[in-house]
Design an enzyme around this catalytic site. Sequence first.
Site, PDB file in Angstrom:
ATOM      1  N   ARG A 136     -11.410  13.489   1.931  1.00  0.00           N
ATOM      2  CA  ARG A 136     -12.376  12.630   2.639  1.00  0.00           C
ATOM      3  C   ARG A 136     -13.705  12.550   1.904  1.00  0.00           C
ATOM      4  O   ARG A 136     -14.428  11.568   2.027  1.00  0.00           O
ATOM      5  CB  ARG A 136     -12.605  13.162   4.053  1.00  0.00           C
ATOM      6  N   TYR A 176      -1.000  13.087   6.524  1.00  0.00           N
ATOM      7  CA  TYR A 176      -0.588  12.034   7.462  1.00  0.00           C
ATOM      8  C   TYR A 176       0.901  12.156   7.751  1.00  0.00           C
ATOM      9  O   TYR A 176       1.694  12.418   6.844  1.00  0.00           O
ATOM     10  CB  TYR A 176      -0.844  10.648   6.859  1.00  0.00           C
ATOM     11  N   GLU A 203     -14.183  -0.782   6.120  1.00  0.00           N
ATOM     12  CA  GLU A 203     -14.144   0.561   5.548  1.00  0.00           C
ATOM     13  C   GLU A 203     -15.448   0.775   4.792  1.00  0.00           C
ATOM     14  O   GLU A 203     -15.949  -0.140   4.154  1.00  0.00           O
ATOM     15  CB  GLU A 203     -12.940   0.660   4.609  1.00  0.00           C
ATOM     16  N   TYR A 260       0.834  -1.209   0.000  1.00  0.00           N
ATOM     17  CA  TYR A 260       0.000   0.000   0.000  1.00  0.00           C
ATOM     18  C   TYR A 260       0.870   1.261   0.000  1.00  0.00           C
ATOM     19  O   TYR A 260       0.591   2.228  -0.723  1.00  0.00           O
ATOM     20  CB  TYR A 260      -0.954   0.015   1.200  1.00  0.00           C
ATOM     21  N   ARG A 288       1.576   6.538  -6.787  1.00  0.00           N
ATOM     22  CA  ARG A 288       0.429   7.404  -7.102  1.00  0.00           C
ATOM     23  C   ARG A 288       0.844   8.872  -7.013  1.00  0.00           C
ATOM     24  O   ARG A 288       0.517   9.666  -7.911  1.00  0.00           O
ATOM     25  CB  ARG A 288      -0.715   7.108  -6.134  1.00  0.00           C
TER      26      ARG A 288
HETATM   27  C1  3EB Z   1      -7.711   6.132   5.667  1.00  0.00           C
HETATM   28  O1  3EB Z   1      -8.599   6.875   6.057  1.00  0.00           O
HETATM   29  C2  3EB Z   1      -8.128   4.743   5.315  1.00  0.00           C
HETATM   30  O2  3EB Z   1      -5.225   5.640  -0.235  1.00  0.00           O
HETATM   31  O3  3EB Z   1      -6.801   6.271  -1.593  1.00  0.00           O
HETATM   32  C3  3EB Z   1      -9.279   5.364   2.599  1.00  0.00           C
HETATM   33  C4  3EB Z   1      -9.639   5.949   1.381  1.00  0.00           C
HETATM   34  C5  3EB Z   1      -7.984   4.922   2.793  1.00  0.00           C
HETATM   35  C6  3EB Z   1      -8.699   6.104   0.366  1.00  0.00           C
HETATM   36  C7  3EB Z   1      -6.408   5.868  -0.494  1.00  0.00           C
HETATM   37  C8  3EB Z   1      -7.057   5.085   1.765  1.00  0.00           C
HETATM   38  C9  3EB Z   1      -7.404   5.678   0.571  1.00  0.00           C
HETATM   39  O4  3EB Z   1      -6.530   6.473   5.594  1.00  0.00           O
HETATM   40  C10 3EB Z   1      -7.563   4.264   4.046  1.00  0.00           C
END
Ligand code: 3EB
Length: 333
Positions: free
Chosen positions: A224, A211, A326, A152, A159
Amino acid sequence: MTVRPSHALDSAVSAPLAPLRVEYSSASATDALAQPDTLAVIGFGDTPQVHADPRWLRVRLRSEAPAPLEIWRASGRVAHGRDGDVAWSSDGAYAFVALNVDEAALGGISSAAQHAYATLARWSRASATPHFLRIWNYLDAINDGQGDTERYRQFCAGRAAGMDGMFGSSYPAATAIGLRDGQRVLQVYALAARAPGCAVENPRQVNAWRYPRQYGPAAPGFARAMRAPTATPQLYISGTAAIVGHASHHPEDIAAQLDETMANVRSLLDAAGSHAPLDAQSPLKVYVRHAPDMPVVRGLLRARLGDAVPLLLLEGDICRRELLLEIEGIHAG
Ligand code: 3EB
């Protein structure tokens, strides 16, 4: 590139769009593809990929029960075609864009992701629908590898390199989920539009693109949620999990993770100014890591949301090992 309908000179370019209609349906793919306003038909799991139509896509995730099809319907007449490894369809207001990238041919998941996003960027620059609203990413064995070599994290790095600033600092909504069939083929598909949407972040969560370093060398580039450029409100909700701030909560407790996830969804809807309850116009897709949790999750969601909300439960791996589920969705309101 082949010719795609250009609406760039259309006076309606800046007019709000009609909402995309998305439904889970027991119709046959053949019948759905025969409708002139069908933008995409997505089948799940063991559905055989029998349609040559560029609007047909199979996502290799197993569903709980025989999976319905996910059908996207636009408003105008839909044209479709292929440009290299990109399959596309568009009615001039929206576009569906999909590509599968063989990891081995590109030299690994990071390069495959870079290629996929560079290809999307190139596609969008030549398109009358250049604004990505929502992107889905599916890759095999998402949690394989330790630390920064986890697949990932490698995907996120590729990406980010492939995006190369195409989104500026406003990313589309997204999902990234792990497949388990050993096929090292990265699958990316997207919804794009003639007009830009508006990214929405969740005050309960650190923006994913901020992050801290502990989660990998490149932060995941997604918002989000994305408010669509529609005449009536429509919100695309990214994959949402039991993350508060930037930390995962409730390891090994599926019910508590579900509560936390729904608190995040609620908070996101509030942040988007969307006060209508989740209802029949709010199809949700629920990714569950362990198949035996699926009926549990379905029961808890039905108790919470009632019977009207369309639910599609899929067995898939979440991008952090401790996360058990999720939820993503679309909301009108
Ligand atoms: C998170 O909130 C959970 O890498 O495109 C959620 C939605 C998550 C999209 C992405 C990852 C992605 O971090 C993981």
